[in-house]
Design a protein around this motif. Structure first.
Motif, PDB file in Angstrom:
ATOM      1  N   ALA A  11      21.845  38.084  69.663  1.00  0.00           N
ATOM      2  CA  ALA A  11      19.522  39.397  70.422  1.00  0.00           C
ATOM      3  C   ALA A  11      20.177  39.220  71.695  1.00  0.00           C
ATOM      4  CB  ALA A  11      19.116  38.341  69.673  1.00  0.00           C
ATOM      5  N   PRO A  12      20.320  38.073  72.673  1.00  0.00           N
ATOM      6  CA  PRO A  12      20.696  37.934  73.760  1.00  0.00           C
ATOM      7  C   PRO A  12      21.704  39.246  74.239  1.00  0.00           C
ATOM      8  CG  PRO A  12      19.825  35.698  73.322  1.00  0.00           C
ATOM      9  CD  PRO A  12      20.407  36.049  72.337  1.00  0.00           C
ATOM     10  N   ALA A  13      22.666  38.915  73.911  1.00  0.00           N
ATOM     11  CA  ALA A  13      24.097  39.722  74.175  1.00  0.00           C
ATOM     12  C   ALA A  13      23.597  41.560  73.651  1.00  0.00           C
ATOM     13  CB  ALA A  13      25.249  39.494  73.360  1.00  0.00           C
ATOM     14  N   ALA A  14      22.717  41.594  72.257  1.00  0.00           N
ATOM     15  CA  ALA A  14      22.189  42.552  72.387  1.00  0.00           C
ATOM     16  C   ALA A  14      21.473  43.755  73.931  1.00  0.00           C
ATOM     17  CB  ALA A  14      21.647  42.570  70.323  1.00  0.00           C
ATOM     18  N   GLU A  15      20.391  42.595  73.260  1.00  0.00           N
ATOM     19  CA  GLU A  15      19.610  42.927  74.771  1.00  0.00           C
ATOM     20  C   GLU A  15      20.079  43.405  75.948  1.00  0.00           C
ATOM     21  OE1 GLU A  15      16.039  40.952  77.169  1.00  0.00           O
ATOM     22  OE2 GLU A  15      16.250  40.481  75.474  1.00  0.00           O
ATOM     23  N   PHE A  16      21.400  42.825  76.471  1.00  0.00           N
ATOM     24  CA  PHE A  16      22.245  42.981  76.832  1.00  0.00           C
ATOM     25  C   PHE A  16      23.127  44.175  77.451  1.00  0.00           C
ATOM     26  CE2 PHE A  16      26.239  42.781  79.208  1.00  0.00           C
ATOM     27  CZ  PHE A  16      26.397  43.084  80.633  1.00  0.00           C
ATOM     28  N   ALA A  17      22.673  44.274  76.760  1.00  0.00           N
ATOM     29  CA  ALA A  17      23.444  45.702  76.032  1.00  0.00           C
ATOM     30  C   ALA A  17      23.093  46.965  75.840  1.00  0.00           C
ATOM     31  CB  ALA A  17      24.460  45.566  74.734  1.00  0.00           C
ATOM     32  N   ALA A  60      29.871  46.648  71.792  1.00  0.00           N
ATOM     33  CA  ALA A  60      30.042  47.777  71.606  1.00  0.00           C
ATOM     34  C   ALA A  60      28.926  48.665  70.979  1.00  0.00           C
ATOM     35  CB  ALA A  60      31.970  48.504  71.549  1.00  0.00           C
ATOM     36  N   ASP A  61      28.178  48.859  69.952  1.00  0.00           N
ATOM     37  CA  ASP A  61      27.118  49.609  69.321  1.00  0.00           C
ATOM     38  C   ASP A  61      26.299  49.061  69.959  1.00  0.00           C
ATOM     39  OD1 ASP A  61      29.477  49.180  66.801  1.00  0.00           O
ATOM     40  OD2 ASP A  61      28.227  47.964  66.229  1.00  0.00           O
ATOM     41  N   GLU A  62      25.886  48.315  70.734  1.00  0.00           N
ATOM     42  CA  GLU A  62      24.268  48.655  71.527  1.00  0.00           C
ATOM     43  C   GLU A  62      24.667  49.711  72.882  1.00  0.00           C
ATOM     44  OE1 GLU A  62      21.315  47.929  70.364  1.00  0.00           O
ATOM     45  OE2 GLU A  62      22.466  46.537  68.980  1.00  0.00           O
ATOM     46  N   VAL A  63      25.767  49.621  73.457  1.00  0.00           N
ATOM     47  CA  VAL A  63      26.250  50.436  74.552  1.00  0.00           C
ATOM     48  C   VAL A  63      26.560  51.922  74.511  1.00  0.00           C
ATOM     49  CG1 VAL A  63      27.224  50.736  76.604  1.00  0.00           C
ATOM     50  CG2 VAL A  63      26.847  48.117  75.482  1.00  0.00           C
ATOM     51  N   LYS A  64      26.967  52.119  73.406  1.00  0.00           N
ATOM     52  CA  LYS A  64      26.993  53.785  72.898  1.00  0.00           C
ATOM     53  C   LYS A  64      25.368  53.660  72.344  1.00  0.00           C
ATOM     54  CE  LYS A  64      30.098  56.372  70.237  1.00  0.00           C
ATOM     55  NZ  LYS A  64      31.023  56.756  71.501  1.00  0.00           N
ATOM     56  N   ALA A  65      25.116  53.480  71.682  1.00  0.00           N
ATOM     57  CA  ALA A  65      23.855  53.972  70.953  1.00  0.00           C
ATOM     58  C   ALA A  65      22.819  53.892  72.054  1.00  0.00           C
ATOM     59  CB  ALA A  65      22.855  52.514  69.631  1.00  0.00           C
TER      60      ALA A  65
END
Length: 178
Positions: free
Chosen positions: A18-24, A48-53
């Motif tokens: 979760a924190p990694a996804a928030e960071f992304a 990668a998924d979260e940054v791209k989105a």
């Protein structure tokens, strides 16, 4: 900003994911580029998924041996012959380095960029997102090295440990504006 991220390629439970996804999401929404190991696996794939989105760009740097795990939606995917070449390319493309949770490969990457910075071979900020105190042991060891005179520069000139994704970007923004 091109932000090189070192992290695990394993799937991890939500207290790390979760924190990694928030960071992304913050990275992508800020218009930054993620420079990372290029993998679609585990935490790397989640980033990668979260940054791209969120609208960010993706530059993967992979070892040819792991090409089969390459992230299919990367804007650029660079193949290197070995791990040493990969680490050099990841650092060369970085404006800053951020470390998330990870294993031996991540530990190897942190120590290499710290050693290079210690010798003034780069001046890029190195920020550790210390989720759940994951890197506390490393921080304590580095503090001891600093206190006992094993570092030629103060530790706070080499690396910064933070607790939240927002703190990572506050630090990087202040560094970029200085």
């Amino acid at each position: 900003m091109n932000i090189t991220v070192f992290c695990s390629a394993y799937s991890l439970d939500d207290r790390y994911a979760a924190p990694a996804a928030e960071f992304a999401r913050l990275l992508g929404a800020g218009g930054h580029t993620l420079v990372w190991g290029g993998s679609n696996a585990g935490l790397m794939g989640l980033l990668a998924d979260e940054v791209k989105a969120a609208g960010g760009k993706l530059v993967g740097v992979m070892v040819e041996l792991l090409a089969h795990k390459g992230y299919p939606g990367a804007d650029e995917l660079v193949m290197t012959g070995d791990l040493a070449e990969r680490k050099a390319e990841l650092l060369a493309r970085a404006d800053a380095v951020v470390v998330l949770v990870g294993g031996l490969g991540t530990l190897d990457e942190i120590t290499e960029v710290l050693e290079l910075k210690k010798h003034n071979l780069h001046g890029k900020p190195i920020v550790v997102l210390d989720t759940e105190g994951f890197w506390t042991g490393l921080r304590v060891q580095l503090e001891r090295m600093d206190t006992e005179g094993f570092l030629p520069r103060p530790l706070d000139e080499l690396i910064t440990f933070v607790q939240t994704p927002a703190e990572v970007f506050a630090l990087l923004d202040s560094h970029q504006n200085s």
